[in-house]
Enzyme design. Structure first.
Site, mmCIF file in Angstrom:
data_model
loop_
_atom_site.group_PDB
_atom_site.id
_atom_site.type_symbol
_atom_site.label_atom_id
_atom_site.label_comp_id
_atom_site.label_asym_id
_atom_site.label_seq_id
_atom_site.Cartn_x
_atom_site.Cartn_y
_atom_site.Cartn_z
ATOM 1 N N ASP A 128 0.999 -1.580 0.334
ATOM 2 C CA ASP A 128 0.097 -0.212 -0.125
ATOM 3 C C ASP A 128 1.315 0.953 0.089
ATOM 4 O O ASP A 128 0.430 2.117 0.960
ATOM 5 C CB ASP A 128 -0.954 -0.339 1.178
ATOM 6 C CG ASP A 128 -1.931 -1.336 0.935
ATOM 7 O OD1 ASP A 128 -1.361 -2.098 0.385
ATOM 8 O OD2 ASP A 128 -2.875 -1.521 2.314
ATOM 9 N N LYS A 185 -7.521 -4.487 -3.253
ATOM 10 C CA LYS A 185 -7.806 -5.219 -2.661
ATOM 11 C C LYS A 185 -8.386 -4.254 -1.664
ATOM 12 O O LYS A 185 -8.698 -3.028 -2.085
ATOM 13 C CB LYS A 185 -6.767 -5.865 -1.371
ATOM 14 C CG LYS A 185 -5.674 -4.590 -0.573
ATOM 15 C CD LYS A 185 -5.002 -5.605 0.400
ATOM 16 C CE LYS A 185 -4.267 -4.596 0.742
ATOM 17 N NZ LYS A 185 -4.762 -3.103 1.980
ATOM 18 N N CYS A 231 -2.257 -2.894 7.868
ATOM 19 C CA CYS A 231 -1.981 -4.026 6.492
ATOM 20 C C CYS A 231 -1.060 -4.356 6.695
ATOM 21 O O CYS A 231 -0.777 -5.390 6.047
ATOM 22 C CB CYS A 231 -2.439 -2.505 4.947
ATOM 23 S SG CYS A 231 -3.968 -1.907 5.066
#
Length: 231
Positions: A9, A122, A174
Site C-alpha cells: 500500500d 484489495k 495492512c
C-alpha cells in the site's frame, strides 16, 4: 529458501504531504523499498493496492452522525461469505481514502513498479475491510467473495515461495495483517522494520511487534543477514 517481497500500500493517500490518511514518514521509505526491489535474492515481487469503491463500509462519511467520526468511531461489519453472514466484527471508521480510479489510490511515483510481478488490488468489496493482501478481515481469500483481483497465497505457492518479506504501510494495520496471514498460510514471514511506518507512531509499533512475535513473524532490518544472505 525462495523469497518473495511484498510491498504493501505505498499509495498517495497513505503518504504525506497530501494523503487523506497519510502515515508520517511513509514517502521516505521509497529508497529502502527500491533497494529491496532491486535485490537479486527476491524471486517474486508483489505490491498491494487499497482500491475501495466510493461506498466502502470503512469510510466515516458513509455513516450517519454523530457516530461517524474517523479514527474514533466504529460500526459492525458482517462476513460476506454466503454461509457465514451471522459472523460480525467491529470496524474502525477511516477518512475516505484510496478510492478506485482516483489519484489517491495510485502507487507513489517514487516506487519502482517496473520490478513488480503481481499487483494485488484489495478492499474492493463495499461491505468488508481488507487490510491483508491475502484475505479480508474474516479470513476469506476467494476473489469471488472478497473482490480482490488475485489469490496471493496460490500465486506464491505456485512459484515455490517459502519466505515472505513484508514492507510498506501501515505497519500496525495492512503490513501487520499481511505478515500474519503469510504465517498462517505456511510461509516463513518477516517484516522489515526500517521499511515500514505505523499510523500510530511509537505505541503502534510496540504493540504490533508483540503481536507479530507471538505469531512467529520475525522483525528484521534491511541491512541484516536475513536479506544479505538471500541468493
Amino acid at each position: 529458501m525462495k523469497a518473495a517481497l511484498i510491498v504493501v500500500d505505498m499509495q498517495e493517500d497513505f503518504c504525506p504531504p497530501n494523503g487523506s490518511l497519510a502515515v508520517y514518514g511513509a514517502r521516505d521509505l521509497a529508497p529502502t523499498i527500491n533497494s529491496l526491489l532491486a535485490h537479486p535474492g527476491f524471486a517474486v515481487r508483489v505490491a498491494s493496492q487499497d482500491y475501495h469503491p466510493p461506498g466502502h463500509i470503512s469510510f466515516a462519511t458513509n455513516h450517519p452522525p454523530p457516530n461517524n467520526r474517523p479514527f474514533e468511531c466504529s460500526i459492525k461489519m458482517a462476513n460476506p461469505a454466503p454461509s457465514k453472514q451471522t459472523e460480525t466484527q467491529e470496524q474502525t471508521l477511516w477518512p475516505v481514502h484510496c478510492v478506485q480510479q482516483t489519484s489517491g489510490a495510485d502507487i507513489i511515483p517514487e516506487i519502482d513498479t517496473s520490478k513488480i510481478d503481481l499487483l494485488v488490488k484489495k478492499g474492493m468489496h463495499p461491505l468488508v475491510e481488507m487490510y491483508s493482501a491475502f484475505a479480508d478481515a474474516f479470513g476469506n481469500q476467494d476473489p469471488a467473495i472478497v473482490s480482490v483481483n488475485a489469490n496471493l497465497r496460490s500465486f506464491l505457492t505456485d512459484r515455490g515461495v517459502t519466505d515472505v518479506f513484508v514492507v510498506g504501510v501501515a505497519g500496525d494495520f495492512c503490513v501487520k495483517h499481511t505478515a500474519l496471514d503469510a504465517a498462517k498460510a505456511g510461509f516463513r514471514s518477516h517484516v522489515v522494520q526500517d521499511a515500514t511506518e505505523c499510523v500510530v507512531p511509537g505505541s503502534g509499533w510496540k504493540e504490533t511487534t508483540q503481536e507479530l512475535a507471538a505469531a512467529g513473524v520475525s522483525i528484521i532490518q534491511s541491512d541484516g543477514p536475513e536479506i544479505a544472505d538471500l541468493i
